[in-house]
Scaffold this active site. Structure first.
Site, short mmCIF file in Angstrom:
data_model
loop_
_atom_site.label_atom_id
_atom_site.label_comp_id
_atom_site.label_asym_id
_atom_site.label_seq_id
_atom_site.Cartn_x
_atom_site.Cartn_y
_atom_site.Cartn_z
N GLU A 154 0.85 -1.19 0.00
CA GLU A 154 0.00 0.00 0.00
C GLU A 154 0.88 1.24 0.00
O GLU A 154 1.77 1.38 0.84
CB GLU A 154 -0.93 0.00 1.22
CG GLU A 154 -1.80 1.24 1.32
CD GLU A 154 -2.61 1.54 0.05
OE1 GLU A 154 -2.68 2.72 -0.34
OE2 GLU A 154 -3.14 0.58 -0.55
N CYS A 252 -12.19 0.34 -10.52
CA CYS A 252 -13.60 0.63 -10.24
C CYS A 252 -14.02 1.85 -11.05
O CYS A 252 -14.75 2.72 -10.56
CB CYS A 252 -13.83 0.83 -8.75
SG CYS A 252 -12.79 2.09 -7.98
#
Length: 482
Positions: A154, A252
Site C-alpha cells: 500500500e 472501479c
C-alpha cells in the site's frame, strides 16, 4: 436515492460513445442514482459458508448469493436492527468482511482455473499491488488457505494501519506488508511472483453509488494522467510476474482509457509475451459484461452493482526488467535456533493448547518472537518489509507474553484441547469495551483464550478472580455493540 448526484456532461458523453448499444443510457443514469445493495463476503479462514448461513438465519438476515463469488452474498437485515453491521459479533470476530460485490470479482478472476474446488492454488508467492483497505487481500488469503506468502503493498501511509487491522481481524497469517509506490516491484523483485493482483488506483467513476462526491473532481485531463500511472504500474507488475504466471488488472472506473487501453498498451509493448484470457465462463451471466477481448466491463445497471473492470492476463516469456540500485539496511531479525523453536512451540502448546503451523518459521528481534511464513525467505534481503507474518510473543524473565494477534490468527484450529473461557453476551460486550471480566467460576491461573459463541475474541489473563482484558487499545469500541 441519491438525488444530488452530479454526472458531468463530458463523462456522460464518454459513456454514451463507448457503452454497448444493447445497454440503455437511461438505465445507466438511474442505476448511478440508486444506493448500492449491501454485500458481504464470508471469511472461510474463520467459518464455513454453511455455518455462516446458519448464523445469518438466527439473526433473520436474508442472504442472496453473489454469482461470481462462492463466499459472497448480498445481505438484507430487518428494519428494526439498529446495530451497524460492522458492530455485530460476527463481524468483530472476523467471520465476514463488508465488501462491495463487484470488488470480489478480481480475486475470482485471478483464481479461475488455478485450483480445485476447496483446495488452495499451487502458488508460493502472490502480490497485491494496491492492497488497502484489505478486502481483496483477505479474500486472497482465504483462497490461499494461509499458505505461501502474500505480499500486500500500500502506497498511502494513512491506509497501512487499516490494512493491518483488517488482516489481523480476519485471522490472516501469510501476509507481508510493504509500503511502496507499486512501480518499484518490477525492478526490485523481478519474476518473483506466481500471481499478481493489480487493482489499480483510478478515477473511481464506478463508485458513485457508494460515494455521491466521487465525480466532483473528475475531468478528461485527470483520466489521462491517471492512465499514465496505471501503465507504469502494470508494466512493473508484468516484470515482477514469473513467466507462466497470471496477472489480473482491475479498476472501479468505466472509461476505456483507464481500462482496455492500459491492457492494450501492455500487449503492444511486450507482444506475444502477453495474452488476454477470456472471462466469459467466470460465472453464469458473465457474457452480459464481456468485451471483445474477453475482459469484463461492468456497467452498474447490468448486475445492480458498482461499475467495475476486470482483465486476466498471462505472461509467456521474460523481458528485461528495470535496473535498480538497492540500498537496504541490516535485516533486524534472526532465525530462532532449533532449540529455541522447540521450546517456544512446546510452551505455546502447554500454556494455551495451540500448535504452530508447519509452513512457518520463528524469527527473533530483541525480545520479540515472530512467526514468518516460510515462503518469505527468498525475498528477505531483497526488499524492505513493514511487517511480516504475526508477532507471536515477547520474552520476559518468567517466560513468554503471548500476543493478541497470534491468538486471533492461530486459533482457527480446533479449540477442543485449548485453554478457553466462554463469555456471555453481556461479558462479550464488556470485553470489546476494554473492560476486565469477572467470571462466576473458580479462578484459574495464567493466560486464557476468550471466546463468545465459539468465536475467539482474544487473549486474557487470570489475575485473582478476574480476567484481565488483553484487547489492543485501538480495537476497543465504546457503544452500540451487539
Amino acid at each position: 436515492m441519491h438525488p444530488n448526484i452530479s454526472l458531468p456532461e463530458a463523462f456522460l458523453a464518454q459513456i454514451q460513445a463507448t457503452m454497448p448499444s444493447h445497454l440503455s443510457m437511461e438505465e445507466f443514469v438511474a442505476a448511478c442514482q440508486r444506493p448500492l445493495r449491501r454485500s458481504i463476503r464470508v471469511n472461510t479462514l474463520k467459518i464455513s459458508v454453511d455455518a455462516f448461513k446458519q448464523r445469518a438465519a438466527e439473526h433473520h438476515w436474508t442472504l442472496t448469493p453473489v454469482p461470481w463469488c462462492d463466499t459472497g452474498f448480498w445481505i438484507e437485515r430487518q428494519d428494526d436492527d439498529k446495530v451497524p453491521l460492522g458492530n455485530t459479533a460476527e463481524h468483530m470476530a472476523g467471520l465476514f468482511y463488508i465488501q462491495e460485490a463487484s470488488s470480489m470479482m478480481p480475486v475470482t478472476a485471478l483464481l479461475a482455473g488455478e485450483h480445485e474446488p476447496g483446495q488452495a492454488p499451487d502458488w508460493q508467492h502472490v502480490l497485491d499491488v494496491a492492497a488497502a483497505p484489505g478486502s481483496k487481500t483477505t479474500q486472497l488469503a482465504a483462497s490461499m488457505q494461509n499458505s505461501g506468502i502474500l505480499v500486500a503493498n500500500e502506497f498511502s501511509a494513512s491506509r497501512i494501519k487499516g490494512l493491518h487491522a483488517n488482516v489481523q481481524r480476519c485471522g490472516v497469517r501469510n501476509v507481508a506488508l510493504t509500503h511502496f509506490d507499486g512501480r518499484v516491484f518490477g525492478g526490485w523483485l523481478p519474476e518473483q511472483f506466481d500471481a499478481i493482483l493489480l487493482d489499480a488506483p483510478c478515477s473511481g467513476e464506478g463508485t458513485i453509488r457508494k460515494d455521491p462526491d466521487a465525480m466532483n473532481n473528475w475531468s478528461l485531463a485527470s483520466v489521462d494522467d491517471i492512465a499514465q500511472t496505471q501503465q507504469a504500474l502494470i508494466d512493473s507488475a508484468f516484470h515482477a510476474l514469473k513467466p507462466g504466471g497470471v496477472l489480473v488488472y482491475s479498476t472501479c472506473t468505466l472509461n476505456h482509457t483507464e481500462n482496455q487501453s492500459v491492457c492494450h498498451w501492455l500487449k503492444q509493448t511486450y507482444g506475444d509475451a502477453v495474452t488476454f484470457e477470456s472471462l466469459k465462463d467466470l460465472f453464469p451471466g458473465a457474457e452480459q459484461a464481456l468485451t471483445d477481448e474477453g475482459f469484463l466491463h461492468l456497467y452498474p445497471q447490468i448486475f445492480d452493482s458498482e461499475g467495475f473492470f476486470v482483465a486476466r492476463i498471462r505472461k509467456h516469456a521474460s523481458a528485461t526488467p528495470p535496473s535498480v540500485k538497492k540500498r537496504l539496511g541490516k535485516f533486524p531479525f534472526s532465525p530462532a535456533s532449533q532449540k529455541d523453536s522447540q521450546q517456544i512451540s512446546a510452551t505455546f502448546k502447554k500454556e494455551l493448547g495451540l500448535s504452530l503451523p508447519d509452513a512457518a518459521t520463528l524469527w527473533l528481534r530483541d525480545k520479540e518472537v515472530w512467526l514468518f511464513p516460510s515462503a518469505i525467505e527468498p525475498m528477505l534481503g531483497e526488499v524492505k518489509f513493514d511487517r511480516i507474518g504475526i508477532k507471536l510473543a515477547e520474552t520476559h524473565r518468567k517466560g513468554y507474553r503471548w500476543q493478541h494477534e497470534a491468538i486471533i490468527a492461530l486459533s482457527t484450529q480446533s479449540l477442543a484441547e485449548c485453554k478457553t473461557i466462554a463469555l456471555t453476551k453481556t461479558q462479550a460486550v464488556e470485553w470489546y469495551q476494554g473492560r476486565d471480566i469477572w467470571p462466576e467460576q473458580t479462578p484459574e491461573k495464567g493466560d486464557v483464550i476468550v471466546t463468545y459463541q465459539g468465536d475467539v475474541l482474544g487473549l486474557g489473563k487470570w489475575v485473582g478472580n478476574r480476567i484481565k482484558n488483553g484487547l489492543p487499545r485501538d480495537q476497543v469500541r465504546d457503544s452500540n455493540l451487539f
